[in-house]
Design a protein around this motif. Structure first.
Motif, PDB file in Angstrom:
ATOM      1  N   PRO A 113     -29.237  29.414  14.187  1.00  0.00           N
ATOM      2  CA  PRO A 113     -29.251  30.073  15.508  1.00  0.00           C
ATOM      3  C   PRO A 113     -29.592  31.552  15.470  1.00  0.00           C
ATOM      4  N   ASP A 114     -29.369  32.203  14.327  1.00  0.00           N
ATOM      5  CA  ASP A 114     -29.572  33.649  14.268  1.00  0.00           C
ATOM      6  C   ASP A 114     -30.930  34.071  13.719  1.00  0.00           C
ATOM      7  N   GLN A 115     -31.852  33.106  13.515  1.00  0.00           N
ATOM      8  CA  GLN A 115     -33.144  33.528  12.972  1.00  0.00           C
ATOM      9  C   GLN A 115     -34.251  33.307  13.985  1.00  0.00           C
ATOM     10  N   PRO A 116     -35.312  34.126  13.914  1.00  0.00           N
ATOM     11  CA  PRO A 116     -36.435  33.946  14.835  1.00  0.00           C
ATOM     12  C   PRO A 116     -37.173  32.641  14.532  1.00  0.00           C
ATOM     13  N   VAL A 117     -37.468  31.883  15.587  1.00  0.00           N
ATOM     14  CA  VAL A 117     -38.210  30.624  15.461  1.00  0.00           C
ATOM     15  C   VAL A 117     -39.316  30.630  16.505  1.00  0.00           C
ATOM     16  N   TYR A 118     -40.559  30.467  16.056  1.00  0.00           N
ATOM     17  CA  TYR A 118     -41.712  30.484  16.949  1.00  0.00           C
ATOM     18  C   TYR A 118     -42.370  29.111  16.992  1.00  0.00           C
ATOM     19  N   ALA A 119     -42.881  28.742  18.147  1.00  0.00           N
ATOM     20  CA  ALA A 119     -43.673  27.518  18.298  1.00  0.00           C
ATOM     21  C   ALA A 119     -45.144  27.921  18.322  1.00  0.00           C
ATOM     22  N   ALA A 120     -45.899  27.410  17.354  1.00  0.00           N
ATOM     23  CA  ALA A 120     -47.317  27.765  17.253  1.00  0.00           C
ATOM     24  C   ALA A 120     -48.164  26.510  17.262  1.00  0.00           C
ATOM     25  N   SER A 121     -49.291  26.594  17.915  1.00  0.00           N
ATOM     26  CA  SER A 121     -50.275  25.514  17.923  1.00  0.00           C
ATOM     27  C   SER A 121     -51.646  26.154  17.803  1.00  0.00           C
ATOM     28  N   LEU A 122     -52.688  25.340  17.849  1.00  0.00           N
ATOM     29  CA  LEU A 122     -54.028  25.919  17.810  1.00  0.00           C
ATOM     30  C   LEU A 122     -54.307  26.760  19.048  1.00  0.00           C
ATOM     31  N   ARG A 123     -53.535  26.578  20.101  1.00  0.00           N
ATOM     32  CA  ARG A 123     -53.771  27.300  21.347  1.00  0.00           C
ATOM     33  C   ARG A 123     -53.383  28.770  21.264  1.00  0.00           C
ATOM     34  N   ASN A 124     -52.380  29.106  20.454  1.00  0.00           N
ATOM     35  CA  ASN A 124     -51.887  30.490  20.449  1.00  0.00           C
ATOM     36  C   ASN A 124     -51.816  31.078  19.042  1.00  0.00           C
ATOM     37  N   LEU A 125     -52.788  30.745  18.216  1.00  0.00           N
ATOM     38  CA  LEU A 125     -52.811  31.211  16.838  1.00  0.00           C
ATOM     39  C   LEU A 125     -52.833  32.739  16.729  1.00  0.00           C
ATOM     40  N   ALA A 126     -53.822  33.361  17.350  1.00  0.00           N
ATOM     41  CA  ALA A 126     -54.004  34.805  17.186  1.00  0.00           C
ATOM     42  C   ALA A 126     -52.817  35.579  17.723  1.00  0.00           C
ATOM     43  N   ALA A 127     -52.306  35.173  18.870  1.00  0.00           N
ATOM     44  CA  ALA A 127     -51.162  35.868  19.464  1.00  0.00           C
ATOM     45  C   ALA A 127     -49.939  35.767  18.566  1.00  0.00           C
ATOM     46  N   GLY A 221     -49.994  33.948  24.296  1.00  0.00           N
ATOM     47  CA  GLY A 221     -48.551  33.877  24.448  1.00  0.00           C
ATOM     48  C   GLY A 221     -47.888  33.674  23.102  1.00  0.00           C
ATOM     49  N   VAL A 222     -46.737  34.318  22.922  1.00  0.00           N
ATOM     50  CA  VAL A 222     -45.955  34.188  21.692  1.00  0.00           C
ATOM     51  C   VAL A 222     -44.619  33.576  22.083  1.00  0.00           C
ATOM     52  N   PHE A 223     -44.360  32.354  21.650  1.00  0.00           N
ATOM     53  CA  PHE A 223     -43.246  31.592  22.185  1.00  0.00           C
ATOM     54  C   PHE A 223     -42.160  31.403  21.138  1.00  0.00           C
ATOM     55  N   CYS A 224     -40.988  31.936  21.429  1.00  0.00           N
ATOM     56  CA  CYS A 224     -39.894  31.908  20.480  1.00  0.00           C
ATOM     57  C   CYS A 224     -38.654  31.293  21.120  1.00  0.00           C
ATOM     58  N   ARG A 225     -37.751  30.879  20.268  1.00  0.00           N
ATOM     59  CA  ARG A 225     -36.501  30.289  20.732  1.00  0.00           C
ATOM     60  C   ARG A 225     -35.538  31.381  21.193  1.00  0.00           C
ATOM     61  N   GLY A 227     -31.698  30.993  22.485  1.00  0.00           N
ATOM     62  CA  GLY A 227     -30.671  30.004  22.790  1.00  0.00           C
ATOM     63  C   GLY A 227     -31.255  28.615  22.654  1.00  0.00           C
ATOM     64  N   GLU A 228     -31.176  27.828  23.703  1.00  0.00           N
ATOM     65  CA  GLU A 228     -31.719  26.471  23.664  1.00  0.00           C
ATOM     66  C   GLU A 228     -33.087  26.380  24.330  1.00  0.00           C
ATOM     67  N   GLU A 229     -33.621  27.522  24.745  1.00  0.00           N
ATOM     68  CA  GLU A 229     -34.870  27.556  25.513  1.00  0.00           C
ATOM     69  C   GLU A 229     -35.954  28.271  24.728  1.00  0.00           C
ATOM     70  N   MET A 230     -37.209  27.875  24.964  1.00  0.00           N
ATOM     71  CA  MET A 230     -38.354  28.611  24.434  1.00  0.00           C
ATOM     72  C   MET A 230     -38.825  29.600  25.494  1.00  0.00           C
ATOM     73  N   VAL A 231     -39.081  30.838  25.070  1.00  0.00           N
ATOM     74  CA  VAL A 231     -39.523  31.879  26.008  1.00  0.00           C
ATOM     75  C   VAL A 231     -40.681  32.641  25.372  1.00  0.00           C
ATOM     76  N   ASP A 232     -41.384  33.426  26.190  1.00  0.00           N
ATOM     77  CA  ASP A 232     -42.427  34.291  25.660  1.00  0.00           C
ATOM     78  C   ASP A 232     -41.761  35.527  25.073  1.00  0.00           C
ATOM     79  N   ALA A 233     -41.959  35.756  23.787  1.00  0.00           N
ATOM     80  CA  ALA A 233     -41.293  36.856  23.085  1.00  0.00           C
ATOM     81  C   ALA A 233     -41.693  38.212  23.623  1.00  0.00           C
ATOM     82  N   ARG A 234     -42.808  38.292  24.310  1.00  0.00           N
ATOM     83  CA  ARG A 234     -43.304  39.591  24.779  1.00  0.00           C
ATOM     84  C   ARG A 234     -43.071  39.814  26.260  1.00  0.00           C
ATOM     85  N   ARG A 235     -42.458  38.837  26.929  1.00  0.00           N
ATOM     86  CA  ARG A 235     -42.218  38.961  28.359  1.00  0.00           C
ATOM     87  C   ARG A 235     -40.827  38.441  28.694  1.00  0.00           C
ATOM     88  N   PRO A 236     -40.130  39.080  29.636  1.00  0.00           N
ATOM     89  CA  PRO A 236     -38.836  38.538  30.039  1.00  0.00           C
ATOM     90  C   PRO A 236     -39.040  37.202  30.735  1.00  0.00           C
TER      91      PRO A 236
END
Length: 250
Positions: A113-127, A221-225, A227-236
């Motif tokens: 729970p305390d580590q950064p986790v990102y969801a990456a696909s071919l759609r958001n590689l560069a970001a 978009g950069v999508f990180c965990r 809590g239990e939700e995925m959010v954009d790490a660069r936007r609230p």
């Protein structure tokens, strides 16, 4: 040097990289592509690891869209399978997505729970590469895999992310350098000859394969965990009211 970068595979690998490692989860066919597609629509997204967790999260949300697969089959009561192409066509973006998959959501939910986790696909590689490189520290890029195999599409996605981080000064570890060399100049359609692509073809889900091949690096978009939700790490995150919230307001 910013840190180490290492490619691994399968949900069982996740506990090997606890804090302070950063986890980048890659399930090109199809969970992380579905997550990126959901969030790029402005839809909230809740990955879960089990059916019980799916039910618990559903109960706290207002009119959720429940999607996913286990062993390739859509669980009873789910509205749709784990399909980014299907999701992209939907217009009900106000409905939060609860997503369950055999491997991809396990990568995300299995991390500490305390580590950064990102969801990456071919759609958001560069970001993803750009953002993770700015954070520094050691990075484990973990492919979902399927049926005991590190699938071609995940090898490609992991290799391209590792290539970007290596170019930013990260030190490739283990077999990561060889994986980067293998896929450095590979065309994206190399994944169309892999086992996962054949599965989509054989089960009448070619639309997802076409969607994935046609949507490469089209999402900033950069999508990180969180809590239990995925959010954009660069936007609230924009927060939709849950069923409990609405009852309290009433």
């Amino acid at each position: 040097m910013r840190g180490r970068v290492l490619v691994d595979c399968f949900p069982a690998a996740v506990p090997r990289y606890g804090p302070p490692w950063t986890i980048v989860a890659v399930d090109v066919i199809r969970a992380t592509t579905t997550i990126v597609t959901a969030l790029s629509q402005g839809r909230r997204c809740f990955p879960v690891a089990t059916l019980d967790e799916a039910l618990e999260v559903m109960a706290r949300l207002d009119d959720p869209l429940v999607a996913g697969e286990l062993g390739g089959s859509t669980p009873y009561g789910f509205e749709m399978t784990n399909s980014p192409a299907h999701l992209a066509r939907r217009t009900d973006v106000g409905r939060p997505l609860v997503l369950l998959s055999t491997s991809g959501t396990q990568l995300i939910c299995g991390a500490h729970p305390d580590q950064p986790v990102y969801a990456a696909s071919l759609r958001n590689l560069a970001a993803t590469v750009g953002h993770v490189a700015q954070q520094g520290g050691d990075v484990a890029i973990i492919g979902a895999g399927a049926r005991g195999s590190f699938r071609r599409e995940d090898q490609l996605g992991c290799a391209w992310i590792a290539r970007g981080l290596a170019a930013a000064g990260y030190r490739p570890q283990g077999g990561t350098e060889e994986l980067i060399r293998r896929y450095r100049d590979a065309p994206v359609d190399v994944i169309a000859t892999g086992a996962s692509a054949r599965y989509l073809e054989e089960t009448g889900q070619r639309g997802d394969l076409e969607f994935i091949l046609e949507h490469v690096d089209d999402v900033d978009g950069v999508f990180c965990r969180s809590g239990e939700e995925m959010v954009d790490a660069r936007r609230p995150p924009s927060r939709a009211l849950s069923a409990d919230d609405r009852r309290e307001e009433g």
